[in-house]
Design an enzyme around this catalytic site. Structure first.
Site, PDB file in Angstrom:
ATOM      1  CD  GLN A  17      48.824  49.366  54.328  1.00 37.06           C
ATOM      2  OE1 GLN A  17      49.031  48.628  53.255  1.00 37.06           O
ATOM      3  NE2 GLN A  17      48.777  48.725  55.340  1.00 37.06           N
ATOM      4  CD  GLU A 139      43.976  45.510  54.247  1.00 34.91           C
ATOM      5  OE1 GLU A 139      44.643  46.634  54.087  1.00 34.91           O
ATOM      6  OE2 GLU A 139      43.511  44.693  53.487  1.00 34.91           O
ATOM      7  CG  ASP A 168      44.831  49.993  55.291  1.00 37.27           C
ATOM      8  OD1 ASP A 168      44.103  50.428  55.384  1.00 37.27           O
ATOM      9  OD2 ASP A 168      45.661  49.255  56.344  1.00 37.27           O
ATOM     10  N   GLY A 246      38.740  32.226  37.476  1.00 37.13           N
ATOM     11  CA  GLY A 246      38.274  32.323  36.141  1.00 37.13           C
ATOM     12  C   GLY A 246      37.893  31.097  35.641  1.00 37.13           C
ATOM     13  N   GLY A 247      37.631  31.261  34.252  1.00 36.69           N
ATOM     14  CA  GLY A 247      36.974  29.842  33.732  1.00 36.69           C
ATOM     15  C   GLY A 247      37.787  28.768  33.341  1.00 36.69           C
TER      16      GLY A 247
END
Ligand code: CAO
Length: 415
Positions: A17, A139, A168, A246-247
């Site tokens: 892959q 993977e 992959d 995130g914030g």
């Protein structure tokens, strides 16, 4: 106008892959990708996870579009000579075999440079230089060793690997960037160079925000994590369930039908600037006056309670209706779309992101087209090649071999 990479020829020694993802993108950009496969066998994925007997699997067909296939064994005498000619005729060699495999075929980097100083030699390996450099890697090994698994999963439960193939395909995409940079550099230097991408490094790069959090941890608890304020933090970044990285706080909440539909959920981000719109849509205008709720700082220690309240509202609605209500209010949200829904999504068909391709042996199948859209060089998705479909054509037209030479190579089992 031609395609962006028209005139660039790729010697594709990839399998499974990670490598095939890279060369498929190069092919969509217009490069001539010559996939070299072992005579009689080919890329192992042709036969893996087959849904139709004796026909190339979807695993193979969905990773090898727009390529030409030549069967060649560089470990035979005739095959070795043909492989040397291919190195001379190509711009980029891409491979993702176990460490040292191309050397063992008789082609160390020094030899490749001798044959073609302009050759760019790009490799995917599991690990970079260090104690694990000789290991074979798939993977999930990369997801575990690159920081993804330790930071993915429910709080206090086992580490989880993700369905997105960040080890992959993620590494293959990184390799594309390296190859394009090396091609551009070659314009100035006239010389090729080695491009190497380790799967552990690519996964870690994709987990960059978690290394950010590891360093923040030294200065106090990670307040956006669900462990705050009641749970405990150890000395490493913990798993955070579905908390936003995130914030802006986010979580997955149930929608109408969740009792029977495993995908009746939506991700909602309670972005501070859009919070008022969200509260009004839910009929919770009271939150906007209440000092217990009306600032991000007040909400932070009780995000679980806030999402419980949001969920009471989303559970009364279809996930797509929630999105239609919240989008105009600038509340970022995304329904959990199943593969079935994505496969049937009309807009993805229209944009060329999901493409139906016809194959002479398996008939029609769906694939994911090029997610990178170039305005003057659109990708036109062609079916994957049959094993060795282009062997004669490439030996004649690219390498200039005559019928006798081809017959002799075939006699030796070289092609
Ligand atoms: N003709 C003759 N022999 C060929 C050939 C050809 N056209 N193409 C490959 N081979 C041989 C190689 O020379 C090698 O033989 P040697 O080991 O004797 O030198 C062998 O086939 C392939 O070896 P491999 O070790 O790469 O294959 P594997 O199935 O045992 O391992 C994988 C697969 C993916 C674990 C390993 O290739 C690897 O670690 N690759 C790098 C990391 C990577 O890309 N992993 C992701 C794969 S996608 O999930």
């Amino acid at each position: 106008m031609g395609k962006a990479l028209e005139g660039v020829r790729i010697l594709d020694m990839t399998h499974v892959q990670s490598g095939p993802t890279c060369t498929q993108i190069l092919a969509w950009f217009g490069a001539d990708v010559i996939k070299v496969e072992r005579p009689g066998a080919g890329d192992a994925t042709r036969g893996q996870l087959r849904d139709i007997p004796d026909v190339d699997s979807l695993y193979f067909t969905m990773l090898n579009a727009n390529k030409r296939s030549v069967t060649l064994n560089p470990k035979t005498e005739a095959g070795n000579k043909i492989f040397a000619k291919l190195i001379e005729a190509c711009d980029v060699l891409v491979e993702n075999f176990a460490p040292g495999a191309i050397d063992r075929m008789g082609f160390p980097w020094e030899k490749i440079q001798e044959l073609n100083p302009r050759m760019i030699y790009a490799s995917v390996k599991g690990f970079g230089p260090g104690p694990f450099e000789d290991c074979k890697v798939y993977e999930n090994v990369a997801q575990c060793t690159g920081g993804a698994a330790s930071t993915t999963g429910e709080i206090d439960r086992v580490p989880i690997v993700t369905g997105a193939q960040i080890g992959d395909s993620g590494t293959g995409i990184h390799l594309v960037a390296g190859i394009l940079a090396a091609l551009l550099h070659r314009e100035k230097s006239g010389k090729g160079q080695r491009v190497e991408c380790a799967m552990q490094d690519a996964v870690l790069n994709l987990c960059r925000v978690k290394l950010r959090d590891q360093q923040r941890l030294a200065h106090g608890p990670l307040k956006e994590y669900p462990q705050y304020p009641n749970g405990k933090f150890g000395d490493a970044v913990p798993r955070a369930g579905n908390a936003s990285g995130g914030g802006q706080p986010g979580w997955i909440v149930k929608c109408k039908g969740w009792e029977t539909d495993p995908d009746a959920y939506i991700y909602v981000i309670t972005q501070a600037a859009a919070f008022a719109g969200l509260a009004k849509a839910m009929g919770r205008e009271d939150w906007l006056e209440d000092p217990e709720w009306n600032t991000p700082a007040a909400r932070l220690p009780k995000l679980d309670k806030m999402f419980d309240e949001i969920e009471k509202w989303t559970m009364t609605k279809d996930k797509r209706d929630v999105m239609s209500i919240l989008n105009p209010l600038n509340v970022p949200c995304g329904p959990i779309l199943s593969m079935k829904e994505l496969a049937e999504e009309e807009s993805l068909r229209e944009s060329g992101t999901i493409v139906e391709v016809d194959h002479p042996e398996r008939g029609k199948y769906l694939t994911v087209g090029n997610p990178i859209k170039l305005s003057d060089s659109p990708a036109d998705v062609q079916r994957s090649p049959l094993l060795g479909e282009h062997t004669d054509e490439i030996l004649k037209n690219v390498l200039g071999l005559d019928d006798n030479e081809i017959a002799a190579a075939r006699e030796q089992g070289a092609i």
